[in-house]
Every structure is written in structure tokens, then in C-alpha cells.
Scaffold this motif. Structure first.
Motif, PDB file in Angstrom:
ATOM      1  N   UNK A   1      10.622  12.689   3.762  1.00 45.09           N
ATOM      2  CA  UNK A   1      11.398  12.117   3.040  1.00 45.09           C
ATOM      3  C   UNK A   1      10.692  10.852   2.085  1.00 45.09           C
ATOM      4  N   UNK A   2       9.431  10.661   2.452  1.00 46.61           N
ATOM      5  CA  UNK A   2       8.424   9.838   1.898  1.00 46.61           C
ATOM      6  C   UNK A   2       7.982  10.248   0.492  1.00 46.61           C
ATOM      7  N   UNK A   3       7.910  11.549   0.551  1.00 42.24           N
ATOM      8  CA  UNK A   3       7.538  12.214  -0.765  1.00 42.24           C
ATOM      9  C   UNK A   3       8.578  11.977  -1.873  1.00 42.24           C
ATOM     10  N   UNK A   4       8.198  11.671  -3.205  1.00 38.38           N
ATOM     11  CA  UNK A   4       9.214  11.671  -4.154  1.00 38.38           C
ATOM     12  C   UNK A   4       8.994  12.988  -4.770  1.00 38.38           C
ATOM     13  N   UNK A   5      10.275  13.696  -5.029  1.00 44.45           N
ATOM     14  CA  UNK A   5      10.140  14.934  -5.636  1.00 44.45           C
ATOM     15  C   UNK A   5      10.511  14.675  -7.262  1.00 44.45           C
TER      16      UNK A   5
ATOM     17  N   UNK B   1       0.849  -1.163   0.245  1.00 48.20           N
ATOM     18  CA  UNK B   1      -0.029  -0.177  -0.130  1.00 48.20           C
ATOM     19  C   UNK B   1       0.874   1.394   0.023  1.00 48.20           C
ATOM     20  N   UNK B   2       0.226   2.397  -0.660  1.00 48.27           N
ATOM     21  CA  UNK B   2       1.000   3.611  -0.403  1.00 48.27           C
ATOM     22  C   UNK B   2       0.977   4.065   0.848  1.00 48.27           C
ATOM     23  N   UNK B   3       1.644   4.982   1.521  1.00 50.10           N
ATOM     24  CA  UNK B   3       1.717   5.308   2.745  1.00 50.10           C
ATOM     25  C   UNK B   3       0.571   5.927   3.144  1.00 50.10           C
ATOM     26  N   UNK B   4       0.013   6.708   2.235  1.00 51.27           N
ATOM     27  CA  UNK B   4      -1.263   7.696   2.492  1.00 51.27           C
ATOM     28  C   UNK B   4      -2.373   6.742   2.312  1.00 51.27           C
ATOM     29  N   UNK B   5      -2.592   5.793   1.773  1.00 50.32           N
ATOM     30  CA  UNK B   5      -3.630   4.912   1.704  1.00 50.32           C
ATOM     31  C   UNK B   5      -3.561   4.017   3.172  1.00 50.32           C
TER      32      UNK B   5
ATOM     33  N   UNK C   1       7.876   2.318   7.047  1.00 53.30           N
ATOM     34  CA  UNK C   1       8.005   3.244   5.772  1.00 53.30           C
ATOM     35  C   UNK C   1       8.615   4.562   6.210  1.00 53.30           C
ATOM     36  N   UNK C   2       8.153   5.029   7.374  1.00 58.05           N
ATOM     37  CA  UNK C   2       8.874   6.402   7.783  1.00 58.05           C
ATOM     38  C   UNK C   2      10.339   6.250   7.993  1.00 58.05           C
ATOM     39  N   UNK C   3      10.461   5.164   8.861  1.00 53.05           N
ATOM     40  CA  UNK C   3      11.893   4.683   9.242  1.00 53.05           C
ATOM     41  C   UNK C   3      12.706   4.717   7.986  1.00 53.05           C
TER      42      UNK C   3
ATOM     43  N   UNK D   1      -2.743  16.121   2.630  1.00 51.09           N
ATOM     44  CA  UNK D   1      -1.961  16.265   3.799  1.00 51.09           C
ATOM     45  C   UNK D   1      -0.794  15.115   3.546  1.00 51.09           C
ATOM     46  N   UNK D   2      -0.752  13.890   3.031  1.00 55.72           N
ATOM     47  CA  UNK D   2       0.341  13.123   3.010  1.00 55.72           C
ATOM     48  C   UNK D   2       0.703  13.072   1.416  1.00 55.72           C
TER      49      UNK D   2
END
Lengths: 90, 422
Positions: free
Chosen positions: B161-165, A16-20, A59-61, B133-134
Motif C-alpha cells: 500500500x506504500x506505492x501510490x497508484x 525520506x522516501x521509503x525506498x531511500x 511507514x509500512x504500518x 524493488x520498492x
């Protein structure tokens, strides 16, 4: 839930995607806090929530910024106009 | 000579000064001389138009506030008033506002465009879209050179850092900048991002002009996802800022607006974790409660209660039975007695009848009995063994015989045997 189903669900959560995952986690918490679930459902939702939480936290880590360049070349901050720029963006 | 009182030099100059200072004017001219020395209370320069020269001064503090450097030949627009420097008997222009003349024209053009776009409703708050938000992917349209881009990347990496730029490195000032900015916005939009940061570092008003261009403004408006601007460091707001979904004061501020901080997200997850536990615990508590409540109900707490009614029924039935039996038995016994009595009575009657019959039969029997026959004169001969003799053939002369009579017997001896007449 059979072992197969469990595995499938685990991979599904991991993909899953993080936001999902966060969105689903939110709904799990809402369900649990509503107090309308029976005991088995509560446990099942809780376990699902724990799996989602694990995935989110890891995922955050592990998160590492990825930069994709569509145009232009990202130059180093210190680079002078003459030096060959190290394209640090992919 | 007139009757007018003659003025002193100071007085006439003072009068001239008073008259002149009442009038505020704006003047455009070219700088022909500049005297900008530290320590001086003012900056002195001359404005000319080829035919005339106007000496000017601007108090140092106000001059520094403009951030401008005056160069020979620069076209400037000044605003202020004429005055007289009495000590030197000179005309001066005291500058209150100073701007590069080019900039003045530009500002007017920008203001006109802004008014037009606003009239089209393109700057309204209702048009501004909320940010995700995310965000999974963040678009970045800016110069690939300089400090701003790295500030933004660093800020985004630190926070989220989760977001891809997805970056479009473009020219951000000078000729060609407008085209590249528009192309960059379009490319990033097509690449599929959740939000776009359009930014550049500080610069002069002219440097920032591409962000006041109508094409850029319309490209921002046309973006399929929200656009956050972070243009320059000054309080000036460009048109791109006005039509954007969110305006940040600097590129770094734009990055902060777009991405949540790791701490925030981690805290949110913790919040979820405790919410889940609370929810589950509440569920199990309520289930436990129900079970306990049911367990304390009499039927479960005291199972005998269930059978007690039945067993009591049994007991009372047994009791009733116990009571009933003797009564029954008594009744039966009475019945028996009655029957016995009846039996006896009828029995004795029967016995009587039987006896009578027996007597009668006895009589008959006696009559039929050989002994009865004897009474009629017959006699029976027995041999020595006691066997009755029926035939003389069995006899031989000299045999002993016992003869029985109705009364008594006699021992006899056979004299002769005669079989004739059989």
C-alpha cells in the motif's frame, strides 16, 4: 551531536522516501557487518540504523493506498451502466 | 460389362472414403445451419458460399475447446478432411480446426507485425528492463470499468500500500481503444512513475486486437519506465506482451510482479535489524577484547613492575651509599687524625714559640712593671684607700701613708709638705 543536529536529523529521516530509507539502511548494515568501524562510529551508525528502521516500520504500518486518476473515471465494481459512478479514485 | 469385379455399396463408399480422407484442406465459408445439441457426440453445421453447401461435423470435445459459439451467417475457416458417412451415403467434412475467418486474417496480420518488430530487435531480452524493488509510484493503464482494474488495485493494496497508484482509465477494445491506450501510456509516463502496468481482462481474439496494434507496441517500447503487461486470460500472447519488459499471464499476476509483499518487506527489515545488532555487537566485542588484552599486560596489571626497576635502582644505590659512607668516614677520620697530628705538632711548635714570646714579653713586662721600677730604688706611696699618690699637693701633715718598696712596706706619717720646685 548537538540537540539541534539530532532534531534536524530526525526530521530528515522522517521525510525520506521509503525506498531511500531502505537503501540507506542497507548500507548501514553493510558498514556494521564489515567490522571496519571503530567503536564510536559503530554506535553512531547503529543509532542511525535504528532511526531508519523505526521510520520504515511505521511507514509500512501506516501505509494507505492512494490512487490518482489522470484520465477516465474509476467505476465501482458492482455499478451498473446507469447508476452514477462514485469516483473512488482521486 | 467389364471384367472388373462389381463392388458392393459399402465397398464403393469405403473406397471413396479412403481416397477423400487422405486430403487435408482448409475451407472458408458461411455458416448456414447449426445443430449443437448437448448429448450429441458432435456439433453439426453447414458451410455455404451461395452456390454450394458443405455439411460439416466437429467432435464435441474439440469444438468445446475452441470456445466459439457458431451463429448463422458467421464467416468461418475450417481445416480438416472430406469423408463419407456411409450409412446415409453422404459427404461430410470432418472439422479438425475451426476459427472465425476474420480471426484468421487478423492472426496473419499480427504474425507479420510481430516478425517485423522482432527484426527491428524490439523483442530482445537485452531490451527488457529490470523492475524497481520498492516502487514509489505505479502507473496503471487499463479500463476503469470491469473486474480487472479492481483486482489489480486490491492486489496492490494488499501487497504494498506504500506505492501510490497513478491510473489512466482507457477504452481497451473497439474503435478508439488504440488512441486511448497510447494516450494513457504517455500520460502515465509523464506523471513520473517507477513502473507501468498495462492490462485488461479476458476477451475474444478480436477484443484483444488493440494490444496487437503497432502504435500501442511502439508506445510500450517508448515508455521511460518498465512496462508489465497482463492481457487477457488466454495463452495467446499479444504484441504488447512481446515488446513489454515483463509479461504476466493476468492483470493480478502483473500486480504481483510489480509490488513486493508486505511480509517480504517486513522480513527484510527484520533481517536488517538483526544484521545491525550483530555488527554492533561484533564491534563492541572486539573493542572489549582489545581493552582486556591491554589490561592484562604487565605494565597495567602490576603497576609496581614499572617502579620496581627504579626502586631497585634506588635500593642498590642506597646500599652502595651505605657501604660507601663508612669507608668515606673512615677515610675522613684518618684524614682528621692526620690533620690532628699535624695540628698537634705544629700546634706545639706554635705554643712553644708563643711561650717563648710570652716569656720574653714577661720579662719586658717585669722590666716595665712598677715593681721592677721599685727594684731600682723607687717607692710608691699609697693613701689610706690604697690609691697611689702622685702629687704632694694631696698630702697634709699628719696623713697616714703606705710606702711600698721593692721589698716590704712601711707605714708613715706626713710631717711637712713642700710644693716648691714643681
Amino acid at each position: 551531536m548537538s540537540e539541534e543536529d539530532k532534531e534536524r536529523e530526525e526530521t530528515q529521516v522522517a521525510e525520506m522516501r521509503f525506498s531511500e530509507a531502505v537503501a540507506e539502511l542497507e548500507s548501514v548494515v553493510r558498514d556494521l557487518e564489515s567490522g571496519t568501524l571503530d567503536l564510536e562510529d559503530s554506535i553512531e551508525r547503529y543509532e542511525r540504523g535504528v532511526a531508519l528502521l523505526e521510520v520504515c516500520r511505521s511507514k509500512l504500518e501506516d501505509a494507505q493506498q492512494r490512487v490518482t486518476t489522470l484520465m477516465g473515471e474509476l467505476e465501482d465494481e458492482q455499478s451498473s451502466p446507469d447508476a452514477s459512478s462514485d469516483a473512488s479514485g482521486e | 460389362m467389364s471384367e472388373q469385379t462389381a463392388l458392393t455399396v459399402s465397398e464403393v463408399l469405403q473406397q471413396a472414403r479412403s481416397s477423400l480422407e487422405r486430403i487435408r484442406v482448409a475451407v472458408v465459408g458461411e455458416i448456414s445451419e447449426v445443430s449443437d445439441r448437448p448429448g450429441y457426440k458432435a456439433v453439426y453445421f453447414s458451410l455455404c458460399d451461395g452456390d454450394a453447401v458443405l455439411p460439416c461435423l466437429m467432435w464435441r470435445r474439440e469444438f468445446d475447446a475452441t470456445g466459439l459459439t457458431l451463429t448463422q451467417g458467421a464467416l468461418v475457416e475450417i481445416e480438416g478432411f472430406l469423408t463419407v458417412y456411409a450409412a446415409k451415403g453422404r459427404l461430410q467434412f470432418q472439422v479438425r480446426r475451426l476459427a472465425l475467418a476474420g480471426e484468421g486474417v487478423l492472426r496473419m496480420q499480427v504474425a507479420a507485425l510481430a516478425a517485423r518488430l522482432q527484426a527491428e530487435g524490439l523483442m530482445g531480452d537485452e531490451r527488457k528492463r529490470p523492475l524497481v524493488e520498492l516502487p514509489e509510484r505505479i502507473g496503471l493503464v487499463t479500463s476503469p470499468r470491469g473486474k480487472a482494474v479492481h483486482d489489480v488495485l486490491r492486489t496492490l493494496e494488499r501487497r504494498y500500500p506504500l506505492a501510490e497508484i497513478v491510473m489512466a482509465g482507457v477504452q481497451i477494445e473497439g474503435r478508439g481503444a488504440v488512441g486511448e491506450i497510447v494516450a494513457g501510456l504517455s500520460a502515465v509516463g509523464e506523471a513520473g512513475v517507477d513502473v507501468v502496468i498495462l492490462c485488461r481482462g479476458g476477451g475474444s481474439y478480436e477484443d484483444l486486437m488493440p494490444f496487437n496494434d503497432e502504435s500501442v507496441a511502439r508506445a510500450v517500447i517508448a515508455s521511460p519506465v518498465p512496462v508489465v503487461t497482463g492481457i487477457g486470460h488466454e495463452p495467446d500472447t499479444s504484441i504488447a506482451d512481446l515488446v513489454a519488459d515483463l509479461r504476466a499471464s493476468t492483470p493480478t499476476a502483473a500486480a504481483e510482479a510489480v509490488a513486493p509483499s508486505m511480509d517480504e518487506v517486513a522480513r527484510r527489515l527484520d533481517h536488517f535489524a538483526s544484521g545491525m545488532m550483530r555488527g554492533l555487537s561484533a564491534s563492541t566485542q572486539s573493542a572489549r577484547h582489545r581493552v582486556r588484552a591491554l589490561a592484562s599486560r604487565p605494565v597495567l596489571a602490576d603497576p609496581y613492575a614499572l617502579v620496581s626497576r627504579q626502586s631497585q635502582r634506588l635500593d642498590s644505590a642506597a646500599e652502595a651509599l651505605d657501604r660507601a659512607l663508612p669507608v668515606r668516614m673512615e677515610r675522613d677520620r684518618q684524614r682528621l687524625e692526620t690533620l690532628e697530628g699535624a695540628l698537634k705538632t705544629s700546634g706545639s711548635r706554635v705554643l712553644e714559640r708563643v711561650r717563648l714570646r710570652k716569656d720574653a714579653l714577661g720579662d719586658r713586662l717585669r722590666d716595665l712593671s712598677p715593681l721592677g721600677i721599685l727594684g731600682r730604688g723607687y717607692s710608691i706611696c699609697f693613701d689610706a684607700d690604697g690609691v697611689a699618690i702622685r702629687s704632694a699637693a694631696l698630702l697634709e701633715p699628719g696623713m697616714g701613708l703606705n710606702v711600698r718598696f721593692a721589698e716590704g712596706r712601711a707605714g708613715c706619717t706626713v710631717d711637712s709638705v713642700d710644693m716648691e720646685g714643681t
